[in-house]
Design a protein around this motif. Sequence first.
Motif, PDB file in Angstrom:
ATOM      1  N   ASP A  71       4.934   2.448  21.218  1.00  0.00           N
ATOM      2  CA  ASP A  71       4.455   3.359  20.207  1.00  0.00           C
ATOM      3  C   ASP A  71       5.190   3.314  19.079  1.00  0.00           C
ATOM      4  O   ASP A  71       4.747   3.427  17.859  1.00  0.00           O
ATOM      5  N   ASN A  75       4.156   1.962  14.970  1.00  0.00           N
ATOM      6  CA  ASN A  75       4.270   2.994  13.672  1.00  0.00           C
ATOM      7  C   ASN A  75       5.269   2.076  12.827  1.00  0.00           C
ATOM      8  O   ASN A  75       5.133   2.202  11.507  1.00  0.00           O
ATOM      9  N   LEU A  76       6.298   1.466  13.515  1.00  0.00           N
ATOM     10  CA  LEU A  76       7.187   0.814  12.499  1.00  0.00           C
ATOM     11  C   LEU A  76       6.560  -0.446  11.691  1.00  0.00           C
ATOM     12  O   LEU A  76       6.852  -0.547  10.659  1.00  0.00           O
ATOM     13  N   ALA A  78       3.393  -0.341  10.786  1.00  0.00           N
ATOM     14  CA  ALA A  78       2.705   0.237   9.490  1.00  0.00           C
ATOM     15  C   ALA A  78       3.431   0.602   8.439  1.00  0.00           C
ATOM     16  O   ALA A  78       3.267   0.376   7.385  1.00  0.00           O
ATOM     17  N   ILE A  79       4.862   1.198   8.823  1.00  0.00           N
ATOM     18  CA  ILE A  79       5.749   1.374   7.843  1.00  0.00           C
ATOM     19  C   ILE A  79       6.398   0.435   7.020  1.00  0.00           C
ATOM     20  O   ILE A  79       6.488   0.313   5.823  1.00  0.00           O
ATOM     21  N   LEU A  82       3.718  -0.861   4.698  1.00  0.00           N
ATOM     22  CA  LEU A  82       3.980   0.112   3.328  1.00  0.00           C
ATOM     23  C   LEU A  82       5.103  -0.175   2.499  1.00  0.00           C
ATOM     24  O   LEU A  82       4.782  -0.267   1.213  1.00  0.00           O
ATOM     25  N   LEU A  86       5.512  -1.443  -1.210  1.00  0.00           N
ATOM     26  CA  LEU A  86       6.571  -0.609  -2.225  1.00  0.00           C
ATOM     27  C   LEU A  86       7.440  -1.370  -2.822  1.00  0.00           C
ATOM     28  O   LEU A  86       7.774  -0.936  -3.766  1.00  0.00           O
ATOM     29  N   PHE A  94       2.520  -2.194  -7.832  1.00  0.00           N
ATOM     30  CA  PHE A  94       2.196  -2.077  -6.553  1.00  0.00           C
ATOM     31  C   PHE A  94       1.821  -3.525  -5.849  1.00  0.00           C
ATOM     32  O   PHE A  94       0.988  -4.154  -6.548  1.00  0.00           O
ATOM     33  N   PHE A  95       2.267  -3.838  -4.677  1.00  0.00           N
ATOM     34  CA  PHE A  95       2.160  -5.205  -4.026  1.00  0.00           C
ATOM     35  C   PHE A  95       2.693  -6.435  -4.861  1.00  0.00           C
ATOM     36  O   PHE A  95       2.151  -7.411  -4.444  1.00  0.00           O
ATOM     37  N   LYS A 123       2.300  -4.487  14.358  1.00  0.00           N
ATOM     38  CA  LYS A 123       1.156  -3.305  14.416  1.00  0.00           C
ATOM     39  C   LYS A 123       0.224  -3.814  15.224  1.00  0.00           C
ATOM     40  O   LYS A 123      -0.336  -3.181  16.384  1.00  0.00           O
ATOM     41  N   TYR A 142     -15.019  14.706  34.794  1.00  0.00           N
ATOM     42  CA  TYR A 142     -15.752  15.806  34.481  1.00  0.00           C
ATOM     43  C   TYR A 142     -15.845  16.925  35.414  1.00  0.00           C
ATOM     44  O   TYR A 142     -16.571  16.693  36.362  1.00  0.00           O
ATOM     45  N   ASN A 145     -17.114  21.936  33.140  1.00  0.00           N
ATOM     46  CA  ASN A 145     -17.082  21.948  31.550  1.00  0.00           C
ATOM     47  C   ASN A 145     -15.996  21.641  31.093  1.00  0.00           C
ATOM     48  O   ASN A 145     -15.695  21.849  29.889  1.00  0.00           O
ATOM     49  N   PHE A 149      -7.729  14.351  32.298  1.00  0.00           N
ATOM     50  CA  PHE A 149      -7.231  13.082  32.525  1.00  0.00           C
ATOM     51  C   PHE A 149      -6.256  12.864  33.684  1.00  0.00           C
ATOM     52  O   PHE A 149      -5.356  13.681  33.948  1.00  0.00           O
TER      53      PHE A 149
END
Lengths: 157, 489
Positions: A71, A75-76, A78-79, A82, A86, A94-95, A123, A142, A145, A149
């Motif tokens: 997890d 996320n690392l 993705a950052i 980015l 940056l 940019f880029f 990622k 189920y 109603n 999980f």
Amino acid sequence: MNKGMSEIVKTISKIVTPFVIIFGISVIFYGHLTPGGGFPGGVIISACFVLLLLAYGKEKVLLKLSLYKSDILHNLGAIMFLSVALIGFLGGVFFLNIFDKGKLFSLWSGGNLLFSNISIGLKVGTSLFLGIVLLSMARVVYKENKIEFFEKEEDIK
Amino acid sequence: MNLIISPVILYLLSAFLIALLWKEYEKLSGIACLSFSILSLISVILLGKYVFLNERIVYYVGGWEIPIGITLMVDALSYIFLFVLNFILPLICWFSLSYMEKYTKAGYFYVLFSLISAGLNGILISMDFFNIYVFLEISSIASYILVAFGLRTEELEASLKYTILGFIGSTIILIAIGLIFGKTGTLNIADFTYIAKNINEIQLWFIIGFFISGFALKTALFPFHFWLPDAHSLAPSPVSAILSGLFIKVTGFYLLLRIITNIFTMFPESKIIILGLGLISMIFGSLMALDQTDIKRTYAYSSISQIGYCALALGIGGYYGYLGAILHFIFHSFSKSLLFLNSGAIEYRYKTTKIDELKGLQDKMPYTTMTASSGMLSISGVPPFGCFWSKIIIIISAIKAHYFGIAFICVVVSIITLGYFLKLQRNIFYSKDEFKTINEVNYNLLMPMIILSILISLSGLIFLPNLKIYIDKAVNVMENFKYAQIMEK
């Protein structure tokens, strides 16, 4: 110890695993020179963990790469992607590829392409692995109603 | 001009930082998301000066020129959409700080909220077909998950229906983009319009047909509307406010508007199609809204009806038609977001949105009642409020184009709108009920609604005359701008 598949499958996947991971890493690192790149390399790495998942069952694989770790890693990734974008702001756009381009056909010849491939590989590899592990973990029931999980089969009832 | 891309960067940063660090801490993730959205509002306000001084800003990502790299563009038209979007998003985020308390794992809500906002901002700034498709998918996929956020059975069913139809719409758009690439070898909009002058028009009919049907599905115009009432009424209220107030307008209406007025200028016939779809969905939505037993479902059908007005004005065209379309987009975004937030505030106290179970709110929740009244009167077109001005301009445009029947239908639908909102007002707000003791909602839920309702009450009288020069610039873009002009320079 009757979890997972037969002894043959276990032994073969044990032998194959390091080679698959190294192949995935090389696909990621040489993405700007040869066919491949971050996405295919990430898929190969996560496929290796899925192979272990099928051969040994999920408990053994989660010791190697836990849910918490993957997890954080995805996320690392993705950052990181980015921030590669940056970094271009240092040159004004940019880029923008502000790194030294190096010698042609060597590993260091694409500037920021190497970093973006690594972050995409991180990622894709971890998030694909997460998706498949969650599919193997969840039992969805189920009931009255409501959808619940369960992590173990014994808890359903 | 790096400000142009800052909303997308800020929202993406917000999404992944919250997912990495703060998703276990619900309050902290909410405050982080709110502060990032306020930063992006500030950056959009700073951008405004440059847009209106320079007519348009074209930005080359990575320094690559037009056919090679990704190009971004903001002009007066997309700036108005950007401003409305980034103005409403922090308010919705503020509202969700208290509203999302009852859900578990609210940290994930802010992650998805940031992703949907990044996608919507990205659609407005990009000038590249495939880039638009990517941002469309980012925001759409986040919205499919957000509709099912409560994990009740009905919500999952609505989300599944919405997902399937949304993917059909996206696929139709992707086929059109593929045809464009196959025909011209470029995906940049400016480059495409420059090349498309030399292409036989018959070969472009298929492309625009796919585009209109795909974006009509995203906008929920009449034959493609049936996913909307379920998805928008069963989602958590802040999500409904985004979807109904902003999402269908940016992913559907804005792109439809660009396609018809700026990109495929060689097909004036396509406007007639939009006019027809808008007219039918206007009538149909209002008639269906009369018969609903749930507040949020009424609002959802009302959205179909009001987006019909926007499409109708776009189809009529001309200066007044385009002005009416833009104004109706602005005021309807504010009013419908307000109404959905309002239904969220009612749900927060009463735990239901069924009309039969709600009574006498004017004594118990006076501020909620006042804001609801202003929103409802605005959408039904009662004079001092926002939507009155846009509706009267749409009617004027219909009369100027000699569509007298359509002008009459606009008035009738407006009266029907007032009808179903008065029914809600009488049954829910201005009735007597002594049994339940319920207090006004707290500050976090109340302030966004009050800000929005003040804006829509005063906008027509105070803000509209001052903002007219800017809106005129946007109308000028719709009337005269062709993307090929960027290539000719």
